[in-house]
Scaffold this motif. Structure first.
Motif, PDB file in Angstrom:
ATOM      1  N   VAL A  38       0.871  -1.171   0.000  1.00  0.00           N
ATOM      2  CA  VAL A  38       0.000   0.000   0.000  1.00  0.00           C
ATOM      3  C   VAL A  38       0.907   1.220   0.000  1.00  0.00           C
ATOM      4  O   VAL A  38       1.639   1.446   0.958  1.00  0.00           O
ATOM      5  N   CYS A  39       0.887   1.955  -1.109  1.00  0.00           N
ATOM      6  CA  CYS A  39       1.771   3.114  -1.140  1.00  0.00           C
ATOM      7  C   CYS A  39       0.978   4.398  -1.339  1.00  0.00           C
ATOM      8  O   CYS A  39      -0.157   4.395  -1.787  1.00  0.00           O
ATOM      9  N   GLY A  40       1.599   5.478  -0.989  1.00  0.00           N
ATOM     10  CA  GLY A  40       0.946   6.776  -1.089  1.00  0.00           C
ATOM     11  C   GLY A  40       1.757   7.818  -0.365  1.00  0.00           C
ATOM     12  O   GLY A  40       2.661   7.488   0.399  1.00  0.00           O
ATOM     13  N   SER A  41       1.403   9.069  -0.612  1.00  0.00           N
ATOM     14  CA  SER A  41       2.172  10.149   0.004  1.00  0.00           C
ATOM     15  C   SER A  41       1.794  10.289   1.481  1.00  0.00           C
ATOM     16  O   SER A  41       0.877   9.640   1.961  1.00  0.00           O
ATOM     17  N   ALA A  42       2.487  11.167   2.152  1.00  0.00           N
ATOM     18  CA  ALA A  42       2.277  11.321   3.589  1.00  0.00           C
ATOM     19  C   ALA A  42       0.842  11.747   3.877  1.00  0.00           C
ATOM     20  O   ALA A  42       0.266  12.556   3.159  1.00  0.00           O
ATOM     21  N   GLY A  43       0.266  11.159   4.890  1.00  0.00           N
ATOM     22  CA  GLY A  43      -1.066  11.564   5.325  1.00  0.00           C
ATOM     23  C   GLY A  43      -2.189  11.085   4.444  1.00  0.00           C
ATOM     24  O   GLY A  43      -3.288  11.622   4.475  1.00  0.00           O
ATOM     25  N   CYS A  44      -1.958  10.064   3.626  1.00  0.00           N
ATOM     26  CA  CYS A  44      -3.036   9.633   2.738  1.00  0.00           C
ATOM     27  C   CYS A  44      -3.794   8.444   3.304  1.00  0.00           C
ATOM     28  O   CYS A  44      -4.748   7.973   2.708  1.00  0.00           O
ATOM     29  N   GLY A  45      -3.410   7.967   4.464  1.00  0.00           N
ATOM     30  CA  GLY A  45      -4.205   6.929   5.108  1.00  0.00           C
ATOM     31  C   GLY A  45      -3.635   5.523   5.006  1.00  0.00           C
ATOM     32  O   GLY A  45      -4.367   4.559   5.211  1.00  0.00           O
ATOM     33  N   ILE A 141       8.293  -0.063   6.307  1.00  0.00           N
ATOM     34  CA  ILE A 141       9.576  -0.767   6.293  1.00  0.00           C
ATOM     35  C   ILE A 141      10.680   0.076   5.668  1.00  0.00           C
ATOM     36  O   ILE A 141      11.861  -0.098   5.947  1.00  0.00           O
ATOM     37  N   GLU A 142      10.264   1.046   4.845  1.00  0.00           N
ATOM     38  CA  GLU A 142      11.288   1.862   4.178  1.00  0.00           C
ATOM     39  C   GLU A 142      12.094   2.712   5.137  1.00  0.00           C
ATOM     40  O   GLU A 142      13.171   3.188   4.802  1.00  0.00           O
ATOM     41  N   SER A 143      11.572   2.912   6.353  1.00  0.00           N
ATOM     42  CA  SER A 143      12.361   3.721   7.285  1.00  0.00           C
ATOM     43  C   SER A 143      13.657   3.006   7.674  1.00  0.00           C
ATOM     44  O   SER A 143      14.560   3.640   8.211  1.00  0.00           O
ATOM     45  N   LEU A 144      13.742   1.730   7.377  1.00  0.00           N
ATOM     46  CA  LEU A 144      15.013   1.034   7.599  1.00  0.00           C
ATOM     47  C   LEU A 144      16.119   1.624   6.734  1.00  0.00           C
ATOM     48  O   LEU A 144      17.287   1.595   7.089  1.00  0.00           O
ATOM     49  N   PHE A 145      15.721   2.186   5.581  1.00  0.00           N
ATOM     50  CA  PHE A 145      16.737   2.715   4.673  1.00  0.00           C
ATOM     51  C   PHE A 145      17.437   3.938   5.250  1.00  0.00           C
ATOM     52  O   PHE A 145      18.541   4.268   4.860  1.00  0.00           O
ATOM     53  N   SER A 146      16.741   4.612   6.159  1.00  0.00           N
ATOM     54  CA  SER A 146      17.417   5.753   6.765  1.00  0.00           C
ATOM     55  C   SER A 146      18.274   5.309   7.950  1.00  0.00           C
ATOM     56  O   SER A 146      19.154   6.043   8.391  1.00  0.00           O
ATOM     57  N   ALA A 147      18.004   4.100   8.468  1.00  0.00           N
ATOM     58  CA  ALA A 147      18.749   3.636   9.620  1.00  0.00           C
ATOM     59  C   ALA A 147      20.023   2.894   9.217  1.00  0.00           C
ATOM     60  O   ALA A 147      21.047   2.997   9.885  1.00  0.00           O
ATOM     61  N   PHE A 148      19.947   2.154   8.120  1.00  0.00           N
ATOM     62  CA  PHE A 148      21.106   1.391   7.676  1.00  0.00           C
ATOM     63  C   PHE A 148      21.655   1.987   6.409  1.00  0.00           C
ATOM     64  O   PHE A 148      20.908   2.450   5.548  1.00  0.00           O
ATOM     65  N   THR A 149      22.964   1.997   6.316  1.00  0.00           N
ATOM     66  CA  THR A 149      23.559   2.709   5.186  1.00  0.00           C
ATOM     67  C   THR A 149      23.828   1.829   3.985  1.00  0.00           C
ATOM     68  O   THR A 149      24.119   2.339   2.913  1.00  0.00           O
ATOM     69  N   ASN A 150      23.724   0.524   4.164  1.00  0.00           N
ATOM     70  CA  ASN A 150      24.062  -0.349   3.047  1.00  0.00           C
ATOM     71  C   ASN A 150      22.797  -0.825   2.330  1.00  0.00           C
ATOM     72  O   ASN A 150      22.150  -1.787   2.740  1.00  0.00           O
ATOM     73  N   GLU A 177       6.052   4.879   1.440  1.00  0.00           N
ATOM     74  CA  GLU A 177       5.885   6.278   1.026  1.00  0.00           C
ATOM     75  C   GLU A 177       6.069   6.384  -0.476  1.00  0.00           C
ATOM     76  O   GLU A 177       6.931   5.739  -1.052  1.00  0.00           O
ATOM     77  N   ARG A 178       5.273   7.251  -1.066  1.00  0.00           N
ATOM     78  CA  ARG A 178       5.356   7.450  -2.504  1.00  0.00           C
ATOM     79  C   ARG A 178       6.627   8.194  -2.883  1.00  0.00           C
ATOM     80  O   ARG A 178       7.001   9.159  -2.227  1.00  0.00           O
ATOM     81  N   GLY A 179       7.277   7.739  -3.957  1.00  0.00           N
ATOM     82  CA  GLY A 179       8.509   8.404  -4.380  1.00  0.00           C
ATOM     83  C   GLY A 179       8.292   9.242  -5.619  1.00  0.00           C
ATOM     84  O   GLY A 179       7.200   9.274  -6.179  1.00  0.00           O
ATOM     85  N   ASP A 180       9.317   9.932  -6.046  1.00  0.00           N
ATOM     86  CA  ASP A 180       9.212  10.760  -7.253  1.00  0.00           C
ATOM     87  C   ASP A 180       9.265   9.866  -8.479  1.00  0.00           C
ATOM     88  O   ASP A 180      10.270   9.227  -8.727  1.00  0.00           O
ATOM     89  N   GLY A 181       8.215   9.867  -9.238  1.00  0.00           N
ATOM     90  CA  GLY A 181       8.208   9.101 -10.474  1.00  0.00           C
ATOM     91  C   GLY A 181       8.119   7.601 -10.283  1.00  0.00           C
ATOM     92  O   GLY A 181       8.096   6.841 -11.231  1.00  0.00           O
ATOM     93  N   SER A 182       8.074   7.147  -9.051  1.00  0.00           N
ATOM     94  CA  SER A 182       7.885   5.719  -8.826  1.00  0.00           C
ATOM     95  C   SER A 182       6.871   5.568  -7.702  1.00  0.00           C
ATOM     96  O   SER A 182       6.539   6.525  -7.006  1.00  0.00           O
ATOM     97  N   LEU A 183       6.375   4.365  -7.549  1.00  0.00           N
ATOM     98  CA  LEU A 183       5.336   4.167  -6.553  1.00  0.00           C
ATOM     99  C   LEU A 183       5.879   4.324  -5.143  1.00  0.00           C
ATOM    100  O   LEU A 183       5.229   4.868  -4.271  1.00  0.00           O
ATOM    101  N   THR A 184       7.082   3.809  -4.926  1.00  0.00           N
ATOM    102  CA  THR A 184       7.665   3.915  -3.596  1.00  0.00           C
ATOM    103  C   THR A 184       9.074   4.466  -3.719  1.00  0.00           C
ATOM    104  O   THR A 184       9.711   4.358  -4.763  1.00  0.00           O
ATOM    105  N   ARG A 185       9.560   5.048  -2.646  1.00  0.00           N
ATOM    106  CA  ARG A 185      10.882   5.677  -2.671  1.00  0.00           C
ATOM    107  C   ARG A 185      11.981   4.682  -2.964  1.00  0.00           C
ATOM    108  O   ARG A 185      12.935   4.983  -3.655  1.00  0.00           O
TER     109      ARG A 185
END
Lengths: 564, 98
Positions: A38-45, A141-150, A177-185
């Motif tokens: 389920v993807c979408g921008s911030a605050g979309c539910g 789950i994408e918030s893991l990408f900000s926690a781990f650098t690899n 979270e929705r990314g630019d030009g793609s469904l998810t970041r």
């Protein structure tokens, strides 16, 4: 991944989300035992969608669930859904839901050498086993990408996690979270092949609309449209409104308009059930009153009426209708009449439609009133309004519900041209006019069209009194149709002429009668004369006979005396 | 679990290494840590926790990546993830030998 899909010939089984509308849309819910994104921008539910899926699973479908949160604290999640009427804390106590908070603070982490996310797997497995979970939510789950650098390790691990969840048969919702030009970041859609949903939140003319689109759903014929959805005090509901056709059932049943005179104008005595009736007229021509009459009639005949007003509140409508002898409050009390008032600017057009459809589904009325549809035209263009009405009409027809639409015309001249687009959607069209003549306005009603019913072609005078609405045929004759006081004046004049004629006839009758009496008297007098003459005559005859007899006897006596 | 207490300084270093079974990365981490500790000055305690055996500790101690080395004492807590293959870096992050 491809291996088990090969053997999946019998079609995929689905797990209901319990989200109103969504399960109908997807013909059953989310794919069982598979991850859905389920993807979408911030605050979309997104989080709310995921929570609702989990809560309903635990509460209604006996499928406990694990909520893995990477961002918010468990207490925040419980509070968030509590504000929407969902009691997560109780289900947590009952051991049907478990919130696993995976907080990773990049500040206190150093990466030295090779690693994997086995800890996450172990925690998830432990949580799943603890409550016997069938459903899992990973938020986000994408918030893991900000926690781990690899990112290479992360991608491999996330892919492994999805496969692992699939192997465990977990019906999983992954938010991203929705990314630019793609469904998810982070391009998670590459790893989820079964079901991808996109939530959207757009603002147009300062009115926001939430929309849901099924980007991908393997093995299911799904609509590709965007469907509006709603987050309100009752949670999350999706409103499928587009996939409607013209193959609805047709009814021969008639419904009353609540105005006996109007029903009488139609052969068969009323409008067809599940038809759409447009009542158009200028301001103050009695559109709402007529619509309320329809509602009243529906309730009185044991049906249910749903009245959407975009101008008046419920109390106002009830009060106003009392003035024409309609007691709508009794139906409200009995629960067969529901009045929903909302300003057109409250939602977008799409959302209005969606909310209306949801209310229709919930209330199950036999008659629906939209008063007035012209209220939308100020905010949206004609085409959009028309498409919304088309969907509304189709939807109501498919449910066998009669629809009453009122439409405010700005001028009576050219009314038929401006509304021609709407006309094609309508089965019947009642035109209410308000015409000035001789210094007064008179309401008139004309049945412009009624599909499949022969109907009167006359313009009737529309009179609203304290006992309800009545239709009076206008004064016809003398080459003109008159209404209002002109009609009444003409009728009074006619009545006077009639009276005069009547008096005249009476007088003539009397005169002839007298003459006849006189003649009869004369006849009687002559008869008397005749009788007197007859008596006289018979008396003469008797005298004659007496005389003759006397003469004969005298003669005999004379002869006798001569012989002597 | 293995303990390697060395009585010397008053400020003991407490390290916990979280692993999950005998995976190559876990085995490498244990070996690397042993090598680092062998040359480390001061008092220290090392504990190895196998989360395969005690998964509830992963939740309690909030462990996501494996292997993870946690410096519990002295505070503040510091975490190092990975197989600890760079000895210098590990020592810098553990702030030992300063």
């Amino acid at each position: 991944m491809t291996g088990d899909e090969m053997g999946d010939a019998k079609g995929i089984s689905k797990s209901p989300t319990g989200i109103e509308g969504f399960d109908e849309l997807t013909m059953g819910g989310l794919p069982t035992g598979r991850p859905s994104l389920v993807c979408g921008s911030a605050g979309c539910g997104k989080t709310l969608f995921a929570s609702t899926f989990l809560l309903n699973g635990a509460r209604e479908f006996d499928e406990p669930g694990v909520f893995v949160t990477f961002e918010e604290r468990p207490v925040d999640i419980v509070n968030n859904v509590a504000s929407l009427g969902l009691e997560m804390d109780q289900l947590i106590e009952e051991g049907k839901i478990l919130i696993e908070h995976i907080a990773v603070d990049p500040a206190e982490l150093a990466e030295i050498g090779d690693y994997d996310l086995e800890g996450l797997f172990l925690r998830l497995e432990f949580a799943i086993d603890q409550i016997g979970a069938k459903r899992v939510v990973l938020d986000t789950i994408e918030s893991l990408f900000s926690a781990f650098t690899n990112p290479a390790i992360l991608r491999a691990e996330i892919r492994r996690l999805f496969d692992w969840l699939k192997d465990r048969g977990m019906t999983t919702v992954i938010t991203a979270e929705r990314g630019d030009g793609s469904l998810t970041r982070q391009g998670l859609e590459e790893y989820v092949s079964d079901c991808v949903l996109l939530l959207d939140h757009r603002v147009h003319n300062q009115i926001s609309t939430r929309r849901l689109r099924i980007v991908k759903y393997r093995g299911t014929a799904h609509g590709t449209n965007e469907y509006p959805f709603l987050i309100d005090e009752e949670g999350f509901s999706v409103l499928p409104v587009s996939s409607l056709g013209l193959n609805h059932k047709v009814y021969d049943e008639r419904i009353s308009s609540g105005v006996a005179d109007l029903d009488a104008m139609l052969s068969g005595g009323g409008f067809y059930r599940s038809g759409s009736v447009l009542i158009s007229g200028v301001a103050g021509s009695g559109k709402s009153s007529l619509a309320a009459n329809f509602s009243h009639a529906a309730c009185a005949s044991g049906g249910r009426a749903l009245y959407f007003s975009f101008e008046e509140s419920a109390a106002q409508t009830v009060r106003n209708m009392r003035s024409i002898g309609l007691d709508l409050q009794q139906w409200i009390d009995k629960g067969s009449f529901r009045h929903i008032a909302a300003r057109p600017t409250f939602y977008s057009l799409e959302m209005h439609l969606a909310v209306m459809l949801r209310e229709v589904v919930r209330f199950r009325p036999t008659l629906v009133v939209l008063d007035p549809i012209s209220a939308f035209i100020g905010n949206s263009d004609q085409l959009e309004v028309q498409s919304m009405l088309l969907r509304m009409v189709d939807f109501l027809k498919s449910k066998g519900i009669t629809a009453i639409f009122t439409h405010l015309m700005h001028s009576q001249e050219g009314a038929m041209e401006t509304d021609v687009g709407m006309s094609s959607l309508m089965d019947a069209w009642i035109l209410l006019l308000n015409r000035e003549s001789n210094g007064e306005y008179n309401r008139e009603l004309y049945l412009l069209k009624a599909r499949g019913t022969s109907h009167s072609n006359q313009v009737r005078e529309f009179v609203m009194g304290s006992n309800g609405i009545s239709l009076i045929p206008p004064y016809l004759g003398g080459g003109q149709a008159l209404t209002g006081s002109a009609r009444r004046a003409q009728e009074a004049q006619d009545r006077r002429a009639e009276l005069q004629r009547h008096v005249e006839m009476q007088r003539q009758t009397d005169r002839i009668e007298k003459r006849r009496e006189k003649a009869r008297a004369e006849i009687a007098a002559l008869q008397a004369d005749l009788e007197a003459d007859e008596i006289e005559l018979s008396r003469i005859r008797v005298d004659e006979e007496t005389y003759v007899a006397q003469a004969e006897s005298d003669l005999a006596a004379m002869e006798q005396s001569r012989r002597m | 679990m293995q303990d390697q207490p060395t009585a010397a300084s008053p400020d003991p270093l407490k390290l916990v290494l979280y692993i999950a079974g005998q995976t190559p990365k876990s085995v490498a981490a244990i070996e690397n840590l042993e090598r680092i500790c062998a040359n480390m000055p001061g008092r220290y305690v090392v504990e190895v926790i196998d989360l395969k055996k005690t998964p509830q500790l992963a939740r309690e101690h909030n462990i996501v990546a494996i292997p993870t080395l946690v410096r519990q004492l002295p505070i503040p807590i510091r975490k190092i993830i990975g197989d600890l293959s760079d000895r210098e870096k590990v020592l810098v992050h553990l702030k030992v030998g300063e």
